[in-house]
Design an enzyme around this catalytic site. Structure first.
Site, PDB file in Angstrom:
ATOM      1  N   ASN A   3      -2.238  -2.104  -3.627  1.00 48.26           N
ATOM      2  CA  ASN A   3      -3.281  -1.084  -3.515  1.00 48.26           C
ATOM      3  C   ASN A   3      -3.089   0.002  -4.562  1.00 48.26           C
ATOM      4  OD1 ASN A   3      -5.494   0.302  -1.952  1.00 48.26           O
ATOM      5  ND2 ASN A   3      -3.933   1.902  -2.049  1.00 48.26           N
ATOM      6  N   GLU A   4      -4.128   0.277  -5.321  1.00 49.55           N
ATOM      7  CA  GLU A   4      -4.160   1.394  -6.270  1.00 49.55           C
ATOM      8  C   GLU A   4      -2.867   1.534  -7.063  1.00 49.55           C
ATOM      9  OE1 GLU A   4      -5.178   4.818  -3.905  1.00 49.55           O
ATOM     10  OE2 GLU A   4      -7.248   4.192  -3.658  1.00 49.55           O
TER      11      GLU A   4
ATOM     12  N   HIS B 251       0.872  -1.187   0.000  1.00 45.78           N
ATOM     13  CA  HIS B 251       0.000   0.000   0.000  1.00 45.78           C
ATOM     14  C   HIS B 251       0.904   1.231   0.000  1.00 45.78           C
ATOM     15  CE1 HIS B 251      -4.140   1.704   1.126  1.00 45.78           C
ATOM     16  NE2 HIS B 251      -3.345   2.760   1.039  1.00 45.78           N
TER      17      HIS B 251
HETATM   18  O1  IFM Z   1      -5.732   7.521   2.258  1.00 46.68           O
HETATM   19  C1  IFM Z   1      -5.853   7.095   0.946  1.00 46.68           C
HETATM   20  C2  IFM Z   1      -5.448   5.639   0.827  1.00 46.68           C
HETATM   21  O2  IFM Z   1      -4.133   5.427   1.235  1.00 46.68           O
HETATM   22  C3  IFM Z   1      -5.563   5.177  -0.611  1.00 46.68           C
HETATM   23  N1  IFM Z   1      -6.864   5.481  -1.148  1.00 46.68           N
HETATM   24  C4  IFM Z   1      -7.363   6.818  -0.980  1.00 46.68           C
HETATM   25  C5  IFM Z   1      -7.295   7.216   0.482  1.00 46.68           C
HETATM   26  C6  IFM Z   1      -7.842   8.638   0.671  1.00 46.68           C
HETATM   27  O3  IFM Z   1      -7.095   9.536  -0.061  1.00 46.68           O
END
Ligand code: IFM
Length: 439
Positions: A164-165, A120
């Site tokens: 993550n993302e 992450h």
């Molecule tokens: O805090 C972040 C997270 O780490 C990843 N997704 C979006 C969230 C809000 O910005």
């Protein structure tokens, strides 16, 4: 009474076993994550404020999980910190591994289904010194790290999120330069996307191989931010074109490659990654709102366009405390569209908001849960929902200012205070249903 009139409240009941919970990530809540590249970046003064002790969740996880139980959750998403498990290359920290085993046991003991993320945003400093995600060796390194984690946790965990993302990671760290290594280079960014995809695929195979005899089998996904790109000026063909190509790069580069094993945009890149084909058991959907794309010619940066991800004032009637668009309708559209595109289960791995006023946070959550219910009615196969976030936490370059928690954290005393939005969300989690209309 005609057919349009309702006789009473119209509730939607979610499928049995639906996962209800919240999410956090290691660096944002644990505190003292001193071996990661983000820690070094913060110490170099590149952020508003450093993460420091954050929420001290590394030591307080059990009490935080008690709160999740009190709030009716039956699942919890969190991430493992690679830099703790492997503080120096090939040196494995058994205490850190044992810590995460304890974390997972604590979740299971409380009836919370663990959803474990392996990466992450943060990476070990030793990896960064080797060129981080631009170095093709990262793929093997990530597979090795996955092996260690699954050896320790595999018997307790069913839901895994490899990365993550990935696309936000690339955008923040390699295009906008607001996270380590602070690059702004499109060619470099494309290389990193490819390595993230290969690392995901390698990790997928390691997880399935390690859990071969397990019943139930592990389910492995990525948590993808699905921003719902829309043209800034709908009447302007170049904005529509830029919005389409942004979707092809931001959404399809990743998802086409891990489903089809191949992706191509002429003039940008073509990848054939056969080992990545069909390496997605579910799609983790992170959803925060729409992003409006404006065409700006800037050769070299992006293929003929630079995408302005700003928010077009006239099209955004409602915004969050960070100025982000609010659109439960787009959430509905995304869930329906991605179910149709991928034919895979969807797990909402993040949805939530920072609002100055907690009543508006609750309104945001409620309307998004309602939109999700409608998407399920329309055929989307959604298996769970994790609210971002359980706790207020370290919001990367923004520091501790934006508060996303359904539980407030007093950083001076580390006291937790459940917000009203958390209590209202608890009603949905406990009853497994939501009121659609007719209250
Ligand atoms: O805090 C972040 C997270 O780490 C990843 N997704 C979006 C969230 C809000 O910005």
């Amino acid at each position: 009474m005609n057919n349009e009139q309702r006789t009473g409240p119209n509730y939607f009941t979610f499928p049995q076993g639906f996962l209800w919970g919240s999410a956090t990530s290691a660096h944002q809540v644990e505190g003292n994550n001193v071996r990661s590249d983000w820690w070094a970046w913060e110490q170099a003064g590149r952020v508003k404020e450093p993460s420091g002790l954050a929420c001290d969740h590394y030591r307080r996880f059990a009490q935080d999980f008690d709160l999740a139980v009190e709030l009716g959750h039956n699942a919890h998403r969190f991430s493992i910190e690679w830099a703790r498990i492997e503080p120096e290359e090939s040196q494995w920290d058994d205490e850190a591994l044992a810590h995460y085993v304890e974390v997972v046991r604590a979740l299971r003991a409380r009836g919370l289904e663990p959803i474990v993320t392996l990466h992450h945003y943060t990476s070990p400093q030793w990896l960064a010194r080797q060129g981080g995600w631009t170095n093709p060796k990262v793929v093997d390194r990530f597979a090795r790290y996955t092996e260690k984690v699954v050896d320790a946790l595999g018997e307790f965990v069913r839901y895994w999120v490899s990365i993550n993302e990935p696309m936000v990671y690339v955008r923040m760290h390699y295009l906008q330069g607001v996270g380590p290594p602070g690059e702004k280079d499109f060619a470099q960014a494309l290389r990193v996307i490819e390595h993230l995809i290969r690392a995901h695929a390698a990790s997928y195979h390691v997880l399935h191989e390690a859990c071969r005899g397990h019943d139930p089998q592990p389910l492995v996904g990525v948590a993808h931010l699905v921003p719902a790109f829309r043209p800034c000026r709908r009447w302007w063909p170049m904005d529509r074109w830029a919005s389409g190509i942004t979707d092809r790069i931001f959404n399809r580069a990743l998802l086409d490659t891990i489903t089809e094993g191949r992706w191509s945009v002429p003039g940008v890149a073509t990848w054939n990654v056969p080992e990545a084909k069909a390496t997605l058991d579910f799609l983790g959907v992170n959803f925060y709102g729409r992003q409006f794309i404006r065409w700006i010619p800037m050769p070299g940066q992006w293929p003929g366009v630079t995408c302005d991800l700003g928010h077009h004032p006239r099209q955004v009637p409602e915004r969050t405390g960070l100025g982000w668009d609010v659109s439960p309708e787009a959430f509905f559209e995304v869930l329906v569209e991605y179910r149709r595109r991928l034919r895979l289960p969807l797990l909402v791995t993040e949805n939530g908001t920072y609002m100055l006023d907690d009543a508006r946070r609750w309104s945001f959550i409620l309307r998004h849960v309602q939109a999700m219910a409608r998407a399920i009615q329309a055929g989307a196969h959604v298996i769970g929902y994790c609210c971002w976030s359980l706790l207020d936490n370290f919001e990367w370059a923004e520091g501790f200012g934006p508060r996303f928690g359904i539980v407030e954290v007093d950083y001076a005393t580390q006291q937790r205070l459940v917000r009203e939005s958390g209590r209202c969300y608890a009603e949905i989690c406990r009853s497994n249903r939501v009121l659609l209309d007719g209250a």
